[in-house]
Design a protein around this motif. Structure first.
Motif, PDB file in Angstrom:
ATOM      1  N   GLY A   9       0.831  -1.205   0.000  1.00 29.80           N
ATOM      2  CA  GLY A   9       0.000   0.000   0.000  1.00 29.80           C
ATOM      3  C   GLY A   9       0.863   1.252   0.000  1.00 29.80           C
ATOM      4  N   GLN A  10       0.172   2.401   0.069  1.00 28.85           N
ATOM      5  CA  GLN A  10       0.887   3.678  -0.047  1.00 28.85           C
ATOM      6  C   GLN A  10       1.874   3.908   1.108  1.00 28.85           C
ATOM      7  OE1 GLN A  10      -0.228   8.312  -0.808  1.00 28.85           O
ATOM      8  NE2 GLN A  10      -1.534   7.186   0.581  1.00 28.85           N
ATOM      9  N   ALA A  11       1.364   3.843   2.330  1.00 29.18           N
ATOM     10  CA  ALA A  11       2.226   4.095   3.488  1.00 29.18           C
ATOM     11  C   ALA A  11       3.331   3.045   3.569  1.00 29.18           C
ATOM     12  CB  ALA A  11       1.396   4.090   4.770  1.00 29.18           C
ATOM     13  N   LYS A  14       6.048   3.868   1.205  1.00 25.60           N
ATOM     14  CA  LYS A  14       6.836   5.040   1.618  1.00 25.60           C
ATOM     15  C   LYS A  14       7.726   4.731   2.828  1.00 25.60           C
ATOM     16  CE  LYS A  14       3.460   8.152   1.406  1.00 25.60           C
ATOM     17  NZ  LYS A  14       2.854   9.468   1.569  1.00 25.60           N
ATOM     18  N   LEU A  15       7.232   3.874   3.701  1.00 20.79           N
ATOM     19  CA  LEU A  15       8.075   3.479   4.850  1.00 20.79           C
ATOM     20  C   LEU A  15       9.295   2.687   4.358  1.00 20.79           C
ATOM     21  CD1 LEU A  15       5.301   2.554   7.440  1.00 20.79           C
ATOM     22  CD2 LEU A  15       7.127   4.226   7.827  1.00 20.79           C
ATOM     23  N   VAL A  16       9.070   1.817   3.380  1.00 21.90           N
ATOM     24  CA  VAL A  16      10.201   1.054   2.832  1.00 21.90           C
ATOM     25  C   VAL A  16      11.172   1.994   2.106  1.00 21.90           C
ATOM     26  CG1 VAL A  16      10.796  -0.628   1.031  1.00 21.90           C
ATOM     27  CG2 VAL A  16       9.082  -1.206   2.746  1.00 21.90           C
ATOM     28  N   LEU A  44       2.570   3.514  -6.628  1.00 21.62           N
ATOM     29  CA  LEU A  44       3.793   2.756  -6.944  1.00 21.62           C
ATOM     30  C   LEU A  44       4.758   3.643  -7.735  1.00 21.62           C
ATOM     31  CD1 LEU A  44       2.848  -0.874  -8.081  1.00 21.62           C
ATOM     32  CD2 LEU A  44       3.989  -0.177  -5.974  1.00 21.62           C
ATOM     33  N   LEU A  45       4.189   4.437  -8.660  1.00 17.85           N
ATOM     34  CA  LEU A  45       5.030   5.307  -9.486  1.00 17.85           C
ATOM     35  C   LEU A  45       5.699   6.387  -8.643  1.00 17.85           C
ATOM     36  CD1 LEU A  45       2.755   5.719 -12.646  1.00 17.85           C
ATOM     37  CD2 LEU A  45       4.944   4.516 -12.500  1.00 17.85           C
ATOM     38  N   GLY A  46       5.036   6.775  -7.547  1.00 21.10           N
ATOM     39  CA  GLY A  46       5.552   7.861  -6.715  1.00 21.10           C
ATOM     40  C   GLY A  46       6.734   7.462  -5.832  1.00 21.10           C
ATOM     41  N   LEU A  47       7.054   6.184  -5.764  1.00 26.76           N
ATOM     42  CA  LEU A  47       8.167   5.777  -4.892  1.00 26.76           C
ATOM     43  C   LEU A  47       9.503   6.228  -5.480  1.00 26.76           C
ATOM     44  CD1 LEU A  47       6.967   2.181  -3.947  1.00 26.76           C
ATOM     45  CD2 LEU A  47       6.793   4.279  -2.596  1.00 26.76           C
ATOM     46  N   GLU A  48      10.466   6.432  -4.594  1.00 30.08           N
ATOM     47  CA  GLU A  48      11.745   6.951  -5.074  1.00 30.08           C
ATOM     48  C   GLU A  48      12.885   5.950  -5.000  1.00 30.08           C
ATOM     49  OE1 GLU A  48      12.402  10.563  -2.911  1.00 30.08           O
ATOM     50  OE2 GLU A  48      10.649  11.505  -3.851  1.00 30.08           O
TER      51      GLU A  48
END
Ligand code: GDP
Length: 382
Positions: A9-11, A14-16, A44-48
């Motif tokens: 999921g989103q959070a 982002k935590l990973v 998913l696309l927003g992850l860095e």
């Protein structure tokens, strides 16, 4: 302790991302690989940091990349339906290097709240390594459905994971700050605490800890079952020993000063803001990691802090070790309280969840009767 990270999921993603960023900026290596799972394509696309080919979009036929909203039963179903795709991504992780898995998610939403416990269950079936959860609790202002989601997710996640590390989003709110910047700050803080804990045994390159926390000690502290909270504090070193002058003169810090500084930092970490506020005397097992420049990692100081923690938590099962960070100007302490049974925030979540579930069943919206609430009739997700 080398981990395979799975953000759901989103959070969770982002935590990973934040954990991978922490590792990149520190000298230790505790991540074998990182994978992100989501039913919302945009997130998913927003992850860095998670590599693009380690991002898995699930549930495409049902939700068409739009996510599960706040429906965590749907989140669990989407993961279960596409479990082979999820496990194919996990199989890419060099499993022979792993000491455990960490499955991260926000517990108030849909995909992570429902999907993370489902992934934990499958990992437990397929691998012998322990499976830990990292779950973010919704803020109290996020409403009753988020509370219900979180309570049901916790109930299921605790059953499926070897231990569930909980972090309360409420503890990190600053008035006036935007939610986005708050999450970023919060995720960075969580990553630091979790990162120091799991990298303790891995050691920074080129340094040797006096007292090593190895993977088995972390495993024994987290145990099999229950909920964990993590404390953290730092204190500045007034006269760092890394400077040229102190090296030339060969001067060492006063042992009594370093001992006092270590014990006071450990106390601060325990009595300050825990990721999940709790009654510390309800702890079953504890672990303390003290980080700082090698000359400051005083064995007596560490022993004294362990003794203090034994008394404060009323448990004899307190482990500890140090984590040398050359040239640092700080002493840092991470305190892990595992198997905690008295956390008021969880009790409140359960209560709200039971009331919400009951009123949804009755079709009423009357929340006046809280007298008969308990978690007896709160259903797990699966
Ligand atoms: P999902 O994508 O359906 O799993 O839903 P989310 O991950 O957005 O879960 C929503 C919950 O996660 C809410 O309670 C939010 O407060 C929380 N949340 C969303 N993003 C973040 C984040 O970056 N960090 C943390 N700690 N919590 C978050």
């Amino acid at each position: 302790m080398k981990l395979g990270l799975i953000g759901v999921g989103q959070a969770g993603g982002k935590l990973v991302d934040a954990l991978v960023a922490y590792e990149a900026n520190s000298r230790a290596e505790f991540i074998a690989d990182a994978v992100a799972i989501n039913s919302a394509e945009a997130d998913l696309l927003g992850l860095e940091r998670v590599p693009k080919d380690h991002r898995v979009l699930i549930g495409q036929t049902r939700v068409k990349g739009q996510g599960a909203g706040a429906d965590n039963e749907l989140g669990a179903e989407l993961v279960q339906a596409d479990i082979e795709e999820v496990m194919a991504a996990v199989d890419e992780i060099p499993v022979h290097e792993l000491d455990g898995f960490l499955v991260a998610a926000g517990l108030g939403g849909g995909t992570g709240s429902g999907g993370a416990p489902a992934i934990a269950r499958e990992l437990g079936r397929r691998y012998t390594e322990p499976v830990y959860g990292l779950g973010a609790l919704p803020g109290q202002d996020e409403g009753r459905i988020y509370a219900l989601n979180a309570a049901r997710s916790i109930r299921t996640f605790v059953r499926e994971a070897d231990n569930l590390l909980l972090v309360d989003n409420d503890g990190w709110r600053k008035q006036g700050a935007s939610v986005e910047s708050e999450y970023e700050r919060f995720n960075t803080d969580i990553a630091r605490r979790v990162g120091i804990l799991f990298s303790a045994g891995e050691g920074a390159t080129g340094t040797v800890a006096e007292s090593v926390v190895d993977a088995s000690e972390i495993r024994n502290t987290l145990g099999t079952g229950g909920v964990t909270t993590i404390g953290y504090a730092t204190s500045h070193i007034d006269r760092p020993q890394g400077g040229l002058l102190s090296r030339l003169s060969g001067s060492k810090p006063e042992p009594s000063d370093t001992q006092n500084q270590i014990t006071s930092t450990v106390r601060l970490a325990t009595q300050g803001r825990l990721t999940l506020p709790c009654e510390i005397a309800s702890t079953e097992r504890a672990l303390v990691v003290v980080a700082g420049p090698p000359a400051y990692l005083d064995r007596k100081g560490a022993e004294r802090s362990r003794k203090w923690l034994e008394e404060a938590t009323a448990t004899v099962e307190v482990r500890g070790g140090d984590y040398p960070v050359p040239d640092s100007e700080y002493i840092a302490a991470v305190v892990v309280l595992s198997g905690v049974s008295n956390a008021p925030r969880i009790e409140r979540l359960k209560q709200t969840a039971v009331e919400t579930q009951r009123s949804m069943r009755d079709g009423s919206d009357d929340f006046a009767d809280v007298s008969s609430s308990g978690d007896g009739d709160m259903e797990p997700l699966f």
